[in-house]
Write an enzyme that holds these catalytic residues in place. Structure first.
Site, short mmCIF file in Angstrom:
data_model
loop_
_atom_site.label_atom_id
_atom_site.label_comp_id
_atom_site.label_asym_id
_atom_site.label_seq_id
_atom_site.Cartn_x
_atom_site.Cartn_y
_atom_site.Cartn_z
NE ARG A 1 -2.70 1.08 3.56
CZ ARG A 1 -3.61 1.27 4.54
NH1 ARG A 1 -4.87 1.54 4.22
NH2 ARG A 1 -3.25 1.16 5.80
CG ASP B 1 -4.24 3.14 11.31
OD1 ASP B 1 -5.19 3.89 11.64
OD2 ASP B 1 -4.35 2.30 10.39
#
Length: 558
Positions: free
Chosen positions: A188, A476
């Site tokens: 990603r 996150d």
């Protein structure tokens, strides 16, 4: 180091290590490396790889800026009362029953459990040993984009793909890949909004600017590893983050096509899975699949960024768009239920995989009670996803893989997926996607937790950590965005907690001071800077689109 792009891709036999100076020309687009060159960095920042970055920026940097401008325009429209809707100009795409996406590439046929995590050496080895079917190698929200993390993450992937990765920690413990079957890697890259300040791009008009984080992450990984992955029976696969429109998907599709031609691999070799994690993208799922159809494997329900996107877009639209405590915004509330059911229906209609999101609960090997609670909640979450028709799901910790696997095994059995399952029973309207009524209060604990999580996550992020266990949850950048954006909205919408206390800047300032007293301080901590950043992005008059933008330029860009 400065590399130019002449506009002429090399042939396959020209892509080989070279030595000596690279000629430059002020009239050509060029890339300049500004960051320090650490051990082995030259193996990633080769002249050929940097020339590929120059070619990508020359062709696509302008379109990236156009798409970012589109985002600002759409966010302004929603903020001023124009709700998102299913597009009239693309109805013919949704109404055409014939087209399908490319589907899985080799190694992606069974994705029932995917583990997510950053790309430092230790986490790379843990992921490759985890037993998951897929590893989301995350250079985005789970990685703090320090220059060291960006380049050394590429080195970890380079070595891991070739079976030559090892790591020894400060205590002398050695980590190696021992699994006979390692997960398929889906990398990603950073989203379109993020830049890489340590690499500068100068266009043909001699305008210098920071490189695109997306193009840097994608370009370095693809250039070095595509051929090796193909030779090992897999392929260059990517998770695409933060998309907001079909036009952004088309930009990525053109990048994929150009890149395949550049290094001489067949068109359609790349496979992309798109995270549907913004509100505008939820209204364009089929169009996104259509634009990427020759490179597309599926969609993912990026739940945490999706919640953040809703708060961001509706932050100034009045009380009925205000969400309660983050803990109350579960996957079973109306708007989240509509979003995930629409995603599964859309994917299976087009032969695409539907991948579920990440439950934030994580086990604690030193706390059996917390571990039991985490397993119970994750099991319920994955049972719901498998029952709804998802083909796979995410976990953030290796110990949760058996739990998630069991729930998907119970539904899939020996089948690798359930793409054939059509959800003709699902009928989602625009109003369903915007039904934000939950009917729960904002609590004093919910406000405190947002401040605490926000400051503690930012502090770790400033020290180079992108995924952090806080109070039994894996946090996150996306979950930190929810925490700070809720605070901002509650202040500006004059919200109160249960006892009638107003949520004001002064109230939040008191909580910031309280959190700074609660945390365990240590030499080299960054809590004071973190509190300043949180104060800026959560209580300021203006709402920054992403909390990491100014923090990156001030603290991580050397």
């Amino acid at each position: 180091m400065t590399i130019t792009d002449t506009g002429i891709p090399p042939t396959t036999d020209q892509i080989r290590p070279t030595t000596g100076p690279i000629p430059t020309d002020a009239g050509e687009a060029s890339i300049e490396i500004m960051g320090h060159i650490g051990p082995r960095y030259a193996e990633i920042l080769t002249p050929e790889a940097v020339a590929f970055l120059a070619a990508l920026h020359h062709r696509f940097a302008g379109r990236r800026h156009d798409r970012l401008a589109d985002r600002m325009r759409r966010r302004f429209e929603i903020g001023n009362g124009l709700d998102p809707h299913f597009r009239h100009d693309t109805a013919h795409i949704r109404d055409d029953p014939e087209w399908r996406v490319a589907g899985p590439g080799p190694g992606l046929e069974d994705r029932r459990v995917e583990i997510t995590g950053p790309t430092d050496p230790k986490m790379t080895i843990n992921a490759l040993n985890s037993g998951a079917r897929v590893w989301l190698a995350d250079q985005e929200d789970a990685t703090s984009p320090t220059w060291q993390n960006v380049i050394e993450g590429q080195l970890s992937l380079y070595d891991g793909i070739r079976g030559q990765l090892s790591f020894t920690n400060d205590a002398g413990k050695e980590y190696r890949v021992t699994a006979e079957r390692t997960p398929t890697i889906v990398m990603r890259p950073r989203g379109w909004h993020l830049v890489e300040e340590h690499i500068r791009f100068t266009d043909r008009l001699s305008r210098s600017m920071a490189a695109s984080g997306s193009l840097v992450d994608f370009g370095l990984y693809f250039f070095h590893n595509a051929a090796e992955l193909i030779a090992r029976g897999r392929g260059p696969y990517f998770y695409i983050a933060k998309l907001e429109s079909a036009e952004e998907a088309k930009l990525w599709d053109d990048i994929f096509s150009f890149s395949e031609e550049y290094i001489g691999i067949p068109h359609g070799t790349i496979r992309a899975t798109v995270l549907i994690e913004t509100l505008p993208a939820a209204f364009e799922m089929e169009e996104i699949l259509f634009e990427l159809r020759e490179h597309c494997a599926g969609l993912n329900a990026g739940r945490w960024d999706y919640i953040f996107s809703i708060i961001k877009n509706y932050r100034g639209r009045g009380a009925r768009f205000v969400l309660p405590d983050r803990s109350e915004v579960t996957m079973t509330v109306p708007f989240m239920r509509a979003y995930t059911e629409l995603l599964v229906k859309t994917c299976h209609k087009r032969g695409a995989f539907a991948i579920g999101g990440m439950s934030a609960f994580i086990p604690n090997r030193r706390d059996p009670e917390m571990t039991a609670m985490a397993i119970e909640k994750v099991a319920a979450d994955k049972k719901r996803e498998a029952g709804d028709g998802f083909d796979g799901t995410w976990v953030a910790h290796p110990d949760l893989i058996p739990t998630a696997m069991a729930e998907f095994d119970a539904v899939l059995g020996e089948r690798p997926n359930q793409v054939e399952r059509q959800r003709d029973d699902v009928h989602v309207t625009a109003a369903d996607l915007l039904d934000l009524q939950i009917g729960r209060p904002i609590t004093a604990k919910g406000v405190h937790d947002n401040v605490s999580v926000g400051i503690r996550y930012i502090e770790a992020w400033l020290r180079g950590l992108g995924a952090v266990a806080i109070d039994g949850l894996m946090e996150d950048a996306a979950t930190a965005e929810i925490s700070r954006s809720q605070i901002w909205q509650w202040i500006h919408q004059d919200r109160t907690i249960e006892d009638g206390t107003a949520i004001t800047r002064e109230y939040i300032e008191g909580l910031i001071g309280r959190v700074l007293e609660e945390v365990d301080r240590f030499d080299g901590d960054r809590f004071d800077e973190a509190a300043g950043i949180f104060r800026e992005v959560a209580t300021g008059e203006e709402f920054p689109a992403f909390l990491t933008l100014s923090a990156y330029s001030r603290y991580l860009a050397d």
